[in-house]
Every structure is written in C-alpha cells, then in structure tokens.
Design a protein around this motif. Structure first.
Motif, PDB file in Angstrom:
ATOM      1  N   LEU A 330       3.039  10.233   8.687  1.00 19.06           N
ATOM      2  CA  LEU A 330       4.087  11.260   8.683  1.00 19.06           C
ATOM      3  C   LEU A 330       5.258  10.820   7.805  1.00 19.06           C
ATOM      4  CD1 LEU A 330       5.390  13.875   9.742  1.00 19.06           C
ATOM      5  CD2 LEU A 330       6.188  12.572  11.723  1.00 19.06           C
ATOM      6  N   VAL A 331       5.681   9.574   7.973  1.00 20.39           N
ATOM      7  CA  VAL A 331       6.776   9.025   7.165  1.00 20.39           C
ATOM      8  C   VAL A 331       6.402   9.033   5.688  1.00 20.39           C
ATOM      9  CG1 VAL A 331       8.111   6.927   6.664  1.00 20.39           C
ATOM     10  CG2 VAL A 331       7.688   7.596   9.045  1.00 20.39           C
ATOM     11  N   ALA A 332       5.131   8.708   5.416  1.00 20.93           N
ATOM     12  CA  ALA A 332       4.657   8.632   4.027  1.00 20.93           C
ATOM     13  C   ALA A 332       4.825   9.957   3.286  1.00 20.93           C
ATOM     14  CB  ALA A 332       3.203   8.199   3.996  1.00 20.93           C
ATOM     15  N   LEU A 333       4.768  11.055   4.013  1.00 24.57           N
ATOM     16  CA  LEU A 333       4.956  12.372   3.388  1.00 24.57           C
ATOM     17  C   LEU A 333       6.289  12.464   2.658  1.00 24.57           C
ATOM     18  CD1 LEU A 333       3.630  14.778   6.174  1.00 24.57           C
ATOM     19  CD2 LEU A 333       2.775  14.646   3.830  1.00 24.57           C
ATOM     20  N   PHE A 334       7.302  11.771   3.167  1.00 22.31           N
ATOM     21  CA  PHE A 334       8.652  11.852   2.595  1.00 22.31           C
ATOM     22  C   PHE A 334       8.985  10.638   1.725  1.00 22.31           C
ATOM     23  CE2 PHE A 334       8.436  14.135   6.591  1.00 22.31           C
ATOM     24  CZ  PHE A 334       8.932  15.382   6.232  1.00 22.31           C
ATOM     25  N   PHE A 335       8.155   9.584   1.811  1.00 17.77           N
ATOM     26  CA  PHE A 335       8.385   8.379   1.010  1.00 17.77           C
ATOM     27  C   PHE A 335       7.158   8.054   0.173  1.00 17.77           C
ATOM     28  CE2 PHE A 335      11.376   8.031   4.474  1.00 17.77           C
ATOM     29  CZ  PHE A 335      12.489   7.436   3.911  1.00 17.77           C
ATOM     30  N   ALA A 336       6.545   9.088  -0.348  1.00 20.06           N
ATOM     31  CA  ALA A 336       5.281   8.920  -1.075  1.00 20.06           C
ATOM     32  C   ALA A 336       5.314   7.816  -2.145  1.00 20.06           C
ATOM     33  CB  ALA A 336       4.861  10.253  -1.693  1.00 20.06           C
ATOM     34  N   PRO A 337       6.308   7.798  -3.031  1.00 16.92           N
ATOM     35  CA  PRO A 337       6.292   6.780  -4.099  1.00 16.92           C
ATOM     36  C   PRO A 337       6.330   5.353  -3.562  1.00 16.92           C
ATOM     37  CG  PRO A 337       7.872   8.518  -4.584  1.00 16.92           C
ATOM     38  CD  PRO A 337       7.468   8.695  -3.154  1.00 16.92           C
ATOM     39  N   LEU A 338       7.063   5.159  -2.460  1.00 19.24           N
ATOM     40  CA  LEU A 338       7.218   3.816  -1.897  1.00 19.24           C
ATOM     41  C   LEU A 338       5.904   3.293  -1.325  1.00 19.24           C
ATOM     42  CD1 LEU A 338       9.506   1.768  -1.469  1.00 19.24           C
ATOM     43  CD2 LEU A 338       9.822   2.722   0.819  1.00 19.24           C
ATOM     44  N   PHE A 339       5.179   4.158  -0.616  1.00 16.49           N
ATOM     45  CA  PHE A 339       3.945   3.725   0.028  1.00 16.49           C
ATOM     46  C   PHE A 339       2.790   3.587  -0.961  1.00 16.49           C
ATOM     47  CE2 PHE A 339       6.087   5.298   3.893  1.00 16.49           C
ATOM     48  CZ  PHE A 339       5.916   4.179   4.692  1.00 16.49           C
ATOM     49  N   THR A 340       2.795   4.379  -1.988  1.00 16.18           N
ATOM     50  CA  THR A 340       1.686   4.321  -2.939  1.00 16.18           C
ATOM     51  C   THR A 340       1.870   3.254  -4.019  1.00 16.18           C
ATOM     52  OG1 THR A 340       2.689   6.116  -4.210  1.00 16.18           O
ATOM     53  CG2 THR A 340       1.027   6.732  -2.593  1.00 16.18           C
ATOM     54  N   MET A 341       2.996   2.524  -3.970  1.00 17.08           N
ATOM     55  CA  MET A 341       3.209   1.479  -4.973  1.00 17.08           C
ATOM     56  C   MET A 341       2.456   0.189  -4.615  1.00 17.08           C
ATOM     57  SD  MET A 341       7.113   0.126  -4.193  1.00 17.08           S
ATOM     58  CE  MET A 341       7.035  -1.398  -5.146  1.00 17.08           C
ATOM     59  N   VAL A 342       1.978   0.061  -3.367  1.00 16.12           N
ATOM     60  CA  VAL A 342       1.237  -1.142  -2.971  1.00 16.12           C
ATOM     61  C   VAL A 342      -0.086  -1.169  -3.731  1.00 16.12           C
ATOM     62  CG1 VAL A 342       0.136  -2.400  -1.081  1.00 16.12           C
ATOM     63  CG2 VAL A 342       2.267  -1.137  -0.669  1.00 16.12           C
ATOM     64  N   PRO A 343      -0.299  -2.174  -4.600  1.00 15.21           N
ATOM     65  CA  PRO A 343      -1.524  -2.198  -5.422  1.00 15.21           C
ATOM     66  C   PRO A 343      -2.738  -2.687  -4.650  1.00 15.21           C
ATOM     67  CG  PRO A 343      -0.209  -4.146  -5.876  1.00 15.21           C
ATOM     68  CD  PRO A 343       0.584  -3.318  -4.891  1.00 15.21           C
ATOM     69  N   ALA A 344      -3.920  -2.387  -5.158  1.00 11.21           N
ATOM     70  CA  ALA A 344      -5.168  -2.818  -4.520  1.00 11.21           C
ATOM     71  C   ALA A 344      -5.239  -4.338  -4.439  1.00 11.21           C
ATOM     72  CB  ALA A 344      -6.359  -2.280  -5.302  1.00 11.21           C
ATOM     73  N   ALA A 345      -4.663  -5.009  -5.427  1.00 16.19           N
ATOM     74  CA  ALA A 345      -4.678  -6.472  -5.427  1.00 16.19           C
ATOM     75  C   ALA A 345      -3.946  -7.038  -4.219  1.00 16.19           C
ATOM     76  CB  ALA A 345      -4.043  -7.002  -6.715  1.00 16.19           C
ATOM     77  N   ALA A 346      -2.936  -6.300  -3.730  1.00 14.92           N
ATOM     78  CA  ALA A 346      -2.135  -6.777  -2.595  1.00 14.92           C
ATOM     79  C   ALA A 346      -2.862  -6.600  -1.265  1.00 14.92           C
ATOM     80  CB  ALA A 346      -0.795  -6.056  -2.559  1.00 14.92           C
ATOM     81  N   THR A 347      -3.722  -5.600  -1.172  1.00 15.49           N
ATOM     82  CA  THR A 347      -4.454  -5.371   0.091  1.00 15.49           C
ATOM     83  C   THR A 347      -5.796  -6.110   0.114  1.00 15.49           C
ATOM     84  OG1 THR A 347      -5.452  -3.333  -0.776  1.00 15.49           O
ATOM     85  CG2 THR A 347      -3.397  -3.102   0.455  1.00 15.49           C
ATOM     86  N   ALA A 348      -6.161  -6.700  -1.010  1.00 16.43           N
ATOM     87  CA  ALA A 348      -7.455  -7.398  -1.097  1.00 16.43           C
ATOM     88  C   ALA A 348      -7.574  -8.518  -0.070  1.00 16.43           C
ATOM     89  CB  ALA A 348      -7.656  -7.957  -2.503  1.00 16.43           C
ATOM     90  N   ALA A 349      -6.502  -9.291   0.108  1.00 14.89           N
ATOM     91  CA  ALA A 349      -6.546 -10.417   1.043  1.00 14.89           C
ATOM     92  C   ALA A 349      -6.844  -9.945   2.452  1.00 14.89           C
ATOM     93  CB  ALA A 349      -5.219 -11.176   1.008  1.00 14.89           C
ATOM     94  N   ALA A 350      -6.193  -8.853   2.862  1.00 16.48           N
ATOM     95  CA  ALA A 350      -6.405  -8.327   4.213  1.00 16.48           C
ATOM     96  C   ALA A 350      -7.861  -7.890   4.387  1.00 16.48           C
ATOM     97  CB  ALA A 350      -5.459  -7.158   4.485  1.00 16.48           C
ATOM     98  N   LEU A 351      -8.405  -7.202   3.388  1.00 15.50           N
ATOM     99  CA  LEU A 351      -9.774  -6.708   3.497  1.00 15.50           C
ATOM    100  C   LEU A 351     -10.790  -7.863   3.527  1.00 15.50           C
ATOM    101  CD1 LEU A 351      -9.656  -3.616   1.120  1.00 15.50           C
ATOM    102  CD2 LEU A 351      -9.549  -3.654   3.608  1.00 15.50           C
ATOM    103  N   VAL A 352     -10.575  -8.863   2.690  1.00 18.41           N
ATOM    104  CA  VAL A 352     -11.507 -10.001   2.637  1.00 18.41           C
ATOM    105  C   VAL A 352     -11.490 -10.783   3.951  1.00 18.41           C
ATOM    106  CG1 VAL A 352     -11.938 -12.252   1.545  1.00 18.41           C
ATOM    107  CG2 VAL A 352     -11.457 -10.247   0.130  1.00 18.41           C
ATOM    108  N   LEU A 353     -10.299 -11.042   4.472  1.00 17.09           N
ATOM    109  CA  LEU A 353     -10.211 -11.855   5.689  1.00 17.09           C
ATOM    110  C   LEU A 353     -10.595 -11.066   6.938  1.00 17.09           C
ATOM    111  CD1 LEU A 353      -7.138 -13.908   4.589  1.00 17.09           C
ATOM    112  CD2 LEU A 353      -9.419 -14.788   5.066  1.00 17.09           C
ATOM    113  N   VAL A 354     -10.380  -9.764   6.920  1.00 15.48           N
ATOM    114  CA  VAL A 354     -10.882  -8.929   8.014  1.00 15.48           C
ATOM    115  C   VAL A 354     -12.412  -8.945   7.968  1.00 15.48           C
ATOM    116  CG1 VAL A 354     -11.114  -6.554   8.852  1.00 15.48           C
ATOM    117  CG2 VAL A 354      -8.869  -7.463   8.307  1.00 15.48           C
ATOM    118  N   GLY A 355     -12.960  -8.952   6.756  1.00 13.74           N
ATOM    119  CA  GLY A 355     -14.410  -9.074   6.598  1.00 13.74           C
ATOM    120  C   GLY A 355     -14.922 -10.343   7.270  1.00 13.74           C
TER     121      GLY A 355
END
Length: 430
Positions: A330-355
């Motif tokens: 819901l918040v993202a609807l009003f702060f779209a640019p801020l939330f979409t600036m997180v690059p895939a490279a930054a979330t890679a660590a979370a995905l790999v370690l959750v794996g």
C-alpha cells in the motif's frame, strides 16, 4: 490486539520479529512492482496503470492471507505466469491482452470453486511426505538460482545453457559482497541479517551505478487504473483457444501455489505430523481471490510467492508478517520510485541464503527407501533445471507413482495420486 488475533506467544514470536519478517519478505519481492509492468506492457497495456494493478492485487491477496489464513506468506502477480500471458498468449498466439485477462478472470473463479469444494486441498494432501520435503529443497535451489541469475553471477551460455558471468562487473561485485556480508551476519546471529544485507548492498550500489536514484518526486498519487480496469472479452469464452489458455493457467498456478505453500510451510516447521499445511483451504482462497481481483484490476495471475521464505527465515510465523508486507505494498503505491530503486543485485544475497535455509528438510527424507528417495531427488533437480516449481512436482509425483506401482507397493498410492498422474501424462500430450 495483534497478540490475541495472531496468537503470537503460542507461535513463539513477537510483534517486532513479525514486522521485521514482513519487511524482509517485501524487500525480496518488491522487484515485481517494476518487473510485472515491464513484462505485461509488451502487450500494449499501459505501464503506469500496471504498476498500480500490481501493487493493489498483491495488497488485497496478501491481506486475505494475513487475516483469514493467518500464515506468513505474501502474494503478487506470478513470474512465469506473466510471461506466459504476454509472450505466449498475446504476442505468440496473437490474442488481445483483453482475451488473456478474461482467461485469468475465469481461472480465479474456477479456483474459488475448487477451493470451496476442497479439491485443491485434496491435491495438497495427496502429495507424499517425501516429495513434500523435496519441494522445500527444490524451491531452495530454484530461488538461489534466480538470485544468482538476476545479479548476473549466472548467465546464459549457448554451449552449456548456463555459465559464470563477469565476476568483475559492478552488479556481480555488489551481489557477492552482499552474500558474504549477510552470511557473516547470519553466522553471528544478528537479527534482520537479510534486510541489513539488502539495504547495505543497495547503498553500496549507488557509487557503482548499480543502484539508480529515482528521478523527480519520490512521493505522488498512484497512476490511474482506467486504461486496463475490467477490460474483458466475454465473447471469446467458448472458443478452443480459451480452453487451452485457461487449462495452462490453471495447471501452472495450481502446482506453483501448492509447491510454495508446502515448501515454505515445511521450512517453517508448520506442517502437521501427517504432512498437511495448516489452514490450507484459507491460504488457497487468498490466491483465488487475488487472481480474480487482479484480473479485474488488469494484471496476470496472482500466486503465493516463494520469496515469502525470506520472511520465514527471519522468524515470521503468523499472519502479522504478511499483514506487514501487505501494508508495504500500500505504501509502495505512493513511494513507487523509492521502492523500485532496489536493484536485483541487492536482493541476490537474500534469495541465495534463503535457498540455503530451504535445503534443511532433505534430512527428513528416507534415503534408504529408493521408492521414496528417487522421486524426492527428481523433484529437487527438476525445479531449477526447468525453471518451474510446477514441473518439479509433476515429475516427482509421476516417478513416485511409477516406482511404487512397479515395485508392488500399491498401498502407498492413493486414488487421488493415480488421477493426478493420469492428468500429468495427459498434460504432456496436450
């Protein structure tokens, strides 16, 4: 209020842990706010309207999951399903995006009926326990692969299908640095390690050009839905093409959702002693409602997200985790640019370690019984190699039925499993 409704003490968790887990889940799946509009806009749909539809459908479905199923799982328009919508149904088969939306709407209604009559829950319960444990491990390999691929660590290779990317590129350096940092924090038992890793990698990406600062205002009203809202072609309902498209949507979403629910529940220690997902019917209602509402808003099939495992890994155990995630959509609807600036490279660590976390249920598989272990292995290996949770379950279930049948262990095969196996074989020919 939260304590009483979500029974936090009974589930051995706290408000702080649940909120942190919800934020982590959101951060690992926020990419869908940028990726889904990008994929679906290839059909001619309005990209800005698609952003609003993506966020709203995710919010609605996740709220239902939080308040009705009370499980820590988040939902959004599914990857793979959106690609099928855009590149196969519209660009490949030549149908309009309105036709594809109609198929998604019908799928949602059919799923509501199947859930109401307990058919989807019956399918979940029919999956053998060894295959359920394998689903968790298979999803682990799958999302680790997605994380490495998104960051450019793993790339396409014409000779070997996949290969190692440019280890000197800024995105890969950020991803690898994030993995090392997050792994160290986890080893030191630092709370919020995955989230800290995402934020640190995002900031580190700024001077390297991996993270792009948003242009213009950071806050604004959500884009209008009007270009894509409730745009259906009901005149096409009784055509053969609609039947084929609808069957494909139904099949892939059915087993993607089932696989995610089983895998993440297993990892969270939520499966009952006989291997059942708690409140599975309510959880399945959430994605049925999400898909139906999502089609009305103008987006592709909504499904339970495997990235929910990142929140579970942070300690999320109740619907308060998913309620937090829904609030952030819901918040993202009003702060779209801020939330979409997180690059895939930054979330890679979370995905790999959750794996890595998702691999632990392998220990529960009986490797001495080949009729249990081989289907489990096939389930695990097929998921990342076919890029599909659904296909992993299909091959795992088929191998289980055939092995049990050919070795005379008929009592281990239920009627539902035989019916499913027959449908799986039929699906290959269709």
């Amino acid at each position: 209020m939260f304590e009483k409704y979500f029974k936090l003490k009974e589930n051995k968790t706290t408000v702080r842990t649940e909120i942190l887990a919800g934020i982590t889940t959101f951060m690992t799946m926020a990419y869908i706010l940028a990726v889904n509009p990008d994929i679906l806009s290839a059909t001619g749909m309005d990209k800005n309207a698609l952003f609003t539809a993506t966020a709203l459908s995710a919010m609605v479905a996740t709220i239902v999951m939080a308040l009705v199923a009370k499980l820590p799982f988040a939902l959004a328009p599914g990857m793979g399903l959106n690609a099928f919508f855009a590149f196969t149904v519209v660009l490949g088969m030549g149908h309009s995006w309105q036709f594809a939306l109609t198929a998604v709407f019908l799928e949602g209604i059919i799923f509501l009926l199947l859930t109401a009559f307990n058919i989807r829950e019956l399918i979940i319960n029919a999956i053998p326990l060894s295959v359920k444990h394998a689903v968790s491990a298979g999803i682990g390999l799958f999302i680790a692969f997605i994380g490495l691929q998104n960051a450019g660590v793993i790339v396409n290779n014409d000779a070997t299908l996949v290969g190692l990317g440019d280890m000197g590129s800024p995105a890969v350096l950020i991803a690898m640095g994030g993995i090392v940092l997050t792994a160290v924090l986890l080893a030191l038992k630092v709370k919020g390690a995955l989230l800290i890793g995402i934020f640190t990698a995002t900031i580190a990406g700024l001077p390297l050009g991996v993270t792009q600062m948003p242009e213009g205002h950071l806050v604004g009203a959500p884009p209008s839905l009007s270009p894509i809202f409730f745009k259906f072609e009901f005149a096409e309902i009784f055509t053969l093409d609609m039947v084929i498209v609808l069957f494909t949507f139904l099949f892939v979403d059915m087993f993607d959702t089932v696989g995610t629910l089983v895998g993440v529940s297993d990892k969270a220690g939520m499966l009952t002693k006989d291997g059942k997902v708690p409140r599975a019917k309510q959880a399945l209602f959430a994605d049925s409602i999400g898909t139906t509402v999502g089609a009305m808003l103008g987006t592709s099939t909504v499904t339970t997200y495997v990235e929910s495992a990142s929140g579970v890994a942070e300690g999320g155990k109740t619907g308060l985790t998913s309620l937090t995630t829904a609030g952030l959509f819901l918040v993202a609807l009003f702060f779209a640019p801020l939330f979409t600036m997180v690059p895939a490279a930054a979330t890679a660590a979370a995905l790999v370690l959750v794996g890595f976390f998702m691999m632990s249920p392998i220990q529960k598989i009986n490797f001495e019984d080949f009729t249990e272990a081989i289907p489990a292995f096939i389930t695990i290996i097929v998921m990342p190699l076919t890029y599909s949770i659904a296909e992993g379950i299909v091959f795992g279930m088929l191998s289980y039925v055939f092995l049990k049948l050919l070795t005379g262990k008929l009592k281990d095969i239920s009627v539902v499993m035989v019916v499913l196996a027959a449908l799986f074989v039929l699906k290959f020919f269709i």
